[in-house]
Design an enzyme around this catalytic site. Structure first.
Site, PDB file in Angstrom:
ATOM      1  CG  PHE A 111     -15.911  71.209 107.475  1.00  0.00           C
ATOM      2  CD1 PHE A 111     -16.574  69.690 107.500  1.00  0.00           C
ATOM      3  CD2 PHE A 111     -16.869  72.085 106.199  1.00  0.00           C
ATOM      4  CE1 PHE A 111     -16.819  69.291 106.273  1.00  0.00           C
ATOM      5  CE2 PHE A 111     -17.779  71.240 105.309  1.00  0.00           C
ATOM      6  CZ  PHE A 111     -17.161  69.845 104.459  1.00  0.00           C
ATOM      7  CE  LYS A 112     -19.543  66.713 106.304  1.00  0.00           C
ATOM      8  NZ  LYS A 112     -18.677  66.524 106.135  1.00  0.00           N
TER       9      LYS A 112
END
Ligand SMILES: *Cc1c(COP(=O)(O)O)cnc(C)c1O
Length: 493
Positions: A111-112
């Site tokens: 998700f970064k």
């Protein structure tokens, strides 16, 4: 719109200034002075918009010093073909009342990417807007996923350099390989002998080291951060909470205005904090459920109001959550107390004794919004196997922690509000743990494990991970944590 510091509420900075600076000089975190409300009718309009339009419209509410055209351009580049779905952050309907927000369709499969594909555009534009001519050196401490996502985001971006420190034995083989094979002329990667907190503390020390700052300045460089303390990391994350809500309306899972819960696998408290910001903007969020692994310092804090990092550190199968100091919590403390003095007091206690206890009033406010729970590696593994068996849905270990915590929360509270489980990584990033959870005992070496998981589950590994096989290892350096400043000076010479 201006930003203050959680340790000095009289400060006023523009968005461009805070994105360039990262951390406030007083050690505090930049936070909006007020939260913009979603204008009347906007949610409804966003239901039929795509992810990029949603990103532009939502970010614009916070970035007054940026134009619509700029933000549309950034959103198109940041959320383009490097994502393997045009939906960018799709919501998967798992079962009645349980949805999964998949945030791992970007280039590094965690998700970064949602924030770190956007941050370089925000940062380089902010450098221009503030007239900063020095080169920004992004210094990152990573528990695994941030490092690669930041390297990928900043690779060969003009006027930037990036240097990543990761804990030597605290990341998965695939995560490590992703980082040490990174391409680009402006990148550096180094292992730290220690855990994530050692790496993060080391980086924080470098940021506050006046001598290093001076030396770098003489070289035409200045330090900046891509960790989730940077406002430019948090803001793009607000978008997907609102986007998920719009998708649920669009797909008829909820009606506009219905409350939803989000259950978030949490480490540094950045992701879940963005959900809280979405709530402050008026998104109908009922409860934010904070899910932890055995490093359950946040579970205890959110339940009892006592933050105590003096406890054993565990290396778990969800390494991106192996954190005992959740930096972003400071923003929540400020917003709930409204007092920089109170925050300074807590942070002072934390740095002196590793512990603080919040006021009864603050604790009550926390309980209005947050629930918390944690689960063991074993329970998370069981959830992976179970859900694949019953629903044919394959989750990674971090998502499995959230799923398990949600199940426990529902049993305890009876709360049957539609809940979005935030899924933070592709299961292919954590192949060995996922395979072990499914009862496989003989694991193939290196990147061959990707095809092993493919065969076992008849799913397909993401292309960027498959592409790791046979890539040249460029970075083999490691350092004691005490020597991190020297590594920085050497790499930035
Ligand atoms: C970073 C990360 C987390 C934790 O997110 P925070 O914003 O630090 O709370 C959870 N899962 C994965 C896969 C991550 O990479």
């Amino acid at each position: 719109m201006y930003y203050l510091s959680t340790r000095d509420a009289s400060l006023r900075k523009t968005a461009a200034e805070v994105i360039v600076q990262g951390l406030s000089r007083d050690g505090g975190l930049f936070t909006p002075v007020e939260f913009p409300k979603l204008p009347e009718g906007m949610l409804e309009e966003l239901i039929s918009a795509d992810y990029r339009q949603r990103a532009k419209r939502i970010m614009k509410l916070y970035l007054e010093d940026f134009t619509e055209e700029e933000l549309a351009d950034f959103a198109a580049k940041a959320y383009g073909d490097q994502f393997d779905t045009r939906a960018v952050a799709p919501v998967y309907h798992l079962t009645e009342g349980t949805e999964v927000l998949e945030l791992w369709h970007g280039p590094t499969c965690a998700f970064k990417d949602m924030a770190l594909q956007m941050l370089p555009y925000l940062l380089t534009a902010s450098l221009r807007k503030t007239g900063e001519e020095k080169t920004a050196c992004i210094l990152v401490a990573t528990s695994g996923d941030t490092g690669k996502a930041a390297l990928e985001g900043f690779c060969d971006v003009d006027h930037t350099k990036i240097l990543v420190f990761y804990p030597k034995d605290g990341v998965s083989d695939i995560q490590k390989l992703q980082m040490v094979t990174q391409k680009g002329d402006n990148v550096g990667v180094c292992a730290v002998i220690g855990n994530f907190d050692d790496a993060q503390t080391g980086v924080k020390k470098i940021f506050s080291d006046v001598e290093i700052r001076k030396t770098l300045e003489e070289r035409g460089l200045f330090l900046s951060s891509a960790n989730s303390i940077n406002w430019g990391r948090i803001l793009p994350q607000v978008v997907y909470y609102i986007s998920a809500y719009c998708d649920l309306c669009r797909d008829g899972r909820i009606k506009l205005g219905d409350p939803v819960n989000f259950c978030v696998p949490t480490g540094n408290f950045g992701n879940i904090l963005a959900g809280y910001f979405a709530k402050l903007m008026g998104l109908p969020v009922k409860t934010l459920i904070c899910a932890s692994n055995a490093n359950n310092v946040l579970t205890d804090f959110l339940k009892d109001g006592v933050y105590d990092r003096n406890r054993e550190f565990y290396t778990t199968s969800s390494p991106s959550m192996d954190i005992l100091i959740s930096s972003n919590l400071e923003r929540l403390l400020y917003l709930l107390s409204g007092s920089d003095e109170e925050v300074r007091g807590y942070m002072d206690c934390l740095s002196k004794s590793g512990r603080y206890e919040v006021s009864g009033e603050l604790k009550a406010r926390i309980h209005e919004v947050f629930a918390a729970g944690w689960c063991s590696d074993e329970a998370a593994g069981e959830a992976i196997a179970k859900l694949f068996g019953t629903e044919g849905y394959l989750m990674d270990t971090h998502t499995a922690v959230a799923y398990t915590v949600l199940e426990n929360y529902r049993k305890e509270t009876g709360d049957d509000t539609t809940t979005v489980v935030v899924s933070t990584a592709s299961p292919y990033k954590f192949c060995s743990s996922v395979l072990s959870a499914m009862g496989v005992t003989e694991l193939r070496p290196g990147t061959e494990i990707l095809s092993q998981l493919e065969e076992k589950t008849r799913t397909t590994a993401p292309a960027p991970l498959k592409g790791l096989a046979g890539r040249e290892v460029r970075f083999t350096g490691q350092t004691e944590k005490e020597n991190m400043p020297q590594v920085v000076l050497d790499m930035l010479s």
